[in-house]
Design an enzyme around this catalytic site. Structure first.
Site, short mmCIF file in Angstrom:
data_model
loop_
_atom_site.label_atom_id
_atom_site.label_comp_id
_atom_site.label_asym_id
_atom_site.label_seq_id
_atom_site.Cartn_x
_atom_site.Cartn_y
_atom_site.Cartn_z
N GLU A 1 37.50 -45.46 -34.02
CA GLU A 1 37.04 -44.19 -34.58
C GLU A 1 37.98 -43.06 -34.17
O GLU A 1 38.28 -42.17 -34.97
CB GLU A 1 35.61 -43.88 -34.11
CG GLU A 1 34.58 -44.89 -34.54
CD GLU A 1 34.40 -46.05 -33.55
OE1 GLU A 1 33.42 -46.79 -33.70
OE2 GLU A 1 35.23 -46.21 -32.63
N CYS B 1 30.26 -46.01 -30.46
CA CYS B 1 29.62 -45.80 -29.16
C CYS B 1 29.14 -44.35 -29.09
O CYS B 1 29.44 -43.54 -29.97
CB CYS B 1 30.60 -46.11 -28.02
SG CYS B 1 31.93 -44.91 -27.85
N CYS C 1 32.11 -41.75 -29.16
CA CYS C 1 32.70 -41.61 -30.49
C CYS C 1 31.74 -40.91 -31.44
O CYS C 1 32.15 -40.09 -32.26
CB CYS C 1 33.12 -42.97 -31.04
SG CYS C 1 34.55 -43.67 -30.18
N HIS D 1 39.40 -46.45 -29.02
CA HIS D 1 38.44 -46.87 -30.03
C HIS D 1 38.96 -46.55 -31.43
O HIS D 1 39.63 -45.54 -31.64
CB HIS D 1 37.10 -46.20 -29.80
CG HIS D 1 36.38 -46.73 -28.61
ND1 HIS D 1 35.05 -46.48 -28.36
CD2 HIS D 1 36.79 -47.53 -27.59
CE1 HIS D 1 34.69 -47.09 -27.26
NE2 HIS D 1 35.72 -47.72 -26.76
#
Length: 191
Positions: free
Chosen positions: A62, A102, A105, A60
């Site tokens: 992030e 999400c 994260c 991801h």
């Protein structure tokens, strides 16, 4: 700052495609994160870096950003070590994301922010993660917590409308206001 993943500037078509804040964002499986990192250099001056990232190889975006932080590439001295002239500096980071983080994260971000009081993070998002499926929260719970015996989750009448109404009520509660406004909001929820 030119990062090793992408060029500094996004192409117009790519920006419009990924940042368009429509509710049903089918086919948009990538998350883009445009960022600005500011730090105070002196009493009257700031320095800043900027760029963008996108998720890569199942990681991801992030977490990719957090890796840049941990490597000291964006905020030297954030944890009190690194370049001697940057120890103890305060940083302000702003993200402009195509999707909200999400839950995993978000948890990692909360951990980071609790460990780094000299880092301020502001996040703006175009779309909420999972908002493209009105019953996704319920689907997840059905799959995870219900003895379903091979049955597929079927949304009941009014599920989406009720969710929207409750979200609006919650938003009213979270808006700053007078103490009396809070009581009215709690009354609406039956509390």
């Amino acid at each position: 700052m030119i990062n090793k993943f992408d060029s500094v500037l996004l192409a117009q078509k790519k920006f419009i495609y990924h940042y368009k804040n429509m509710r049903w964002a089918k086919g948009r499986h990538e998350t883009y994160l445009c960022f600005v990192v500011k730090r105070r250099v002196g009493p009257n001056s700031l320095s800043f870096d900027f760029g963008h990232l996108r998720n890569r190889s199942g990681c991801h975006v992030e977490l990719l950003f957090l890796r840049l932080l941990e490597a000291g590439a964006l905020c030297p001295g954030l944890w009190g070590y690194g370049a001697p002239d940057s120890v103890g500096l305060c940083y302000s980071v702003t993200w402009f994301c195509s999707w909200s983080p999400c839950s995993d994260c978000s948890y990692r971000l909360a951990q980071l922010l609790s460990q780094t009081p000299n880092l301020r993070l502001r996040i703006y998002v175009s779309r909420l993660y999972f908002c493209d499926l009105e019953d996704s929260h319920y689907f997840y719970c059905w799959q995870t917590f219900v003895a379903r015996r091979q049955r597929v989750f079927k949304a009941w009448d009014g599920l989406h409308q009720n969710s929207v109404q409750l979200a609006r009520k919650l938003n009213d509660i979270l808006q700053p206001g007078e103490a009396e406004d809070w009581r009215d909001a709690f009354e609406l929820l039956g509390l």
